[in-house]
Design a protein around this motif. Structure first.
Motif, PDB file in Angstrom:
ATOM      1  N   ARG A  93       0.553  -1.213  -0.149  1.00 59.26           N
ATOM      2  CA  ARG A  93       0.318  -0.143   0.330  1.00 59.26           C
ATOM      3  C   ARG A  93       0.891   0.921  -0.006  1.00 59.26           C
ATOM      4  O   ARG A  93       1.914   1.415   0.778  1.00 59.26           O
ATOM      5  N   PRO A  94      -0.007   2.460  -0.581  1.00 62.44           N
ATOM      6  CA  PRO A  94       1.182   3.563  -0.179  1.00 62.44           C
ATOM      7  C   PRO A  94       1.498   4.071   1.329  1.00 62.44           C
ATOM      8  O   PRO A  94       0.960   3.680   2.218  1.00 62.44           O
ATOM      9  N   ARG A 106      -0.159   3.403   4.586  1.00 58.65           N
ATOM     10  CA  ARG A 106       0.030   2.482   5.595  1.00 58.65           C
ATOM     11  C   ARG A 106       0.193   3.176   6.823  1.00 58.65           C
ATOM     12  O   ARG A 106       0.420   2.933   7.975  1.00 58.65           O
ATOM     13  N   ARG A 107       0.951   4.992   6.723  1.00 59.10           N
ATOM     14  CA  ARG A 107       1.032   5.572   8.229  1.00 59.10           C
ATOM     15  C   ARG A 107      -0.727   5.826   8.937  1.00 59.10           C
ATOM     16  O   ARG A 107      -0.876   6.299   9.973  1.00 59.10           O
ATOM     17  N   ARG A 167      -3.618   0.587 -13.522  1.00 63.39           N
ATOM     18  CA  ARG A 167      -4.523   1.460 -13.098  1.00 63.39           C
ATOM     19  C   ARG A 167      -4.405   0.464 -11.480  1.00 63.39           C
ATOM     20  O   ARG A 167      -4.120   0.064 -10.759  1.00 63.39           O
ATOM     21  N   THR A 168      -4.837   0.853 -10.209  1.00 65.37           N
ATOM     22  CA  THR A 168      -4.473   0.285  -8.622  1.00 65.37           C
ATOM     23  C   THR A 168      -6.352   0.668  -8.185  1.00 65.37           C
ATOM     24  O   THR A 168      -7.176   1.070  -8.588  1.00 65.37           O
ATOM     25  N   PHE A 169      -6.448  -0.708  -7.416  1.00 66.15           N
ATOM     26  CA  PHE A 169      -8.003  -0.626  -6.049  1.00 66.15           C
ATOM     27  C   PHE A 169      -7.286  -1.471  -5.055  1.00 66.15           C
ATOM     28  O   PHE A 169      -6.306  -2.691  -5.093  1.00 66.15           O
ATOM     29  N   TYR A 224       3.350  -8.595   3.114  1.00 71.78           N
ATOM     30  CA  TYR A 224       2.564  -7.367   2.337  1.00 71.78           C
ATOM     31  C   TYR A 224       1.809  -5.877   3.605  1.00 71.78           C
ATOM     32  O   TYR A 224       1.464  -6.903   4.589  1.00 71.78           O
ATOM     33  N   THR A 225       2.484  -5.159   3.198  1.00 69.65           N
ATOM     34  CA  THR A 225       2.552  -4.081   4.771  1.00 69.65           C
ATOM     35  C   THR A 225       0.652  -3.239   4.135  1.00 69.65           C
ATOM     36  O   THR A 225       0.337  -3.434   1.993  1.00 69.65           O
TER      37      THR A 225
END
Ligand SMILES: [Zn+2]
Length: 97
Positions: free
Chosen positions: A46-47, A51-52, A69-71, A96-97
């Protein structure tokens, strides 16, 4: 004091808008909405901002290799990671985070 008040409101609105954007990109099916494929998707990290600031959201992040594309998918939604990959390279899910 007023400046402080308005910046808190501003940040809260911004946070809400980004949250809405993430929910907007969350799908019920593991499928690219653009090219209608379930074949060329890859799970990715994840961006950083997600995450933050939105780490509590139970989401998986996917990217379409064809159109970039992202989803997002809910954690409980089954994805189409190939079975063969699971056998040959057992990647720990926790990576994976
Ligand atoms: Zn696509």
């Amino acid at each position: 004091m007023e400046v402080f008040f308005y910046s808190v409101i501003g940040l809260a609105v911004l946070y809400g808008l980004i949250l809405f954007g993430i929910v907007w990109k969350t799908q019920k099916k593991c499928e690219c909405t653009h090219c209608r494929t379930a074949m060329h998707l890859e799970r990715t990290n994840r961006p950083l901002y997600v995450r933050r600031f939105y780490d509590y959201l139970p989401l998986k992040f996917f990217r379409c290799r064809r159109c970039q594309r992202t989803f997002y998918l809910h954690k409980d939604t089954p994805d189409s990671e190939p079975e063969s990959m699971k056998e040959t390279a057992p990647k720990p899910k926790a990576s994976y985070t």
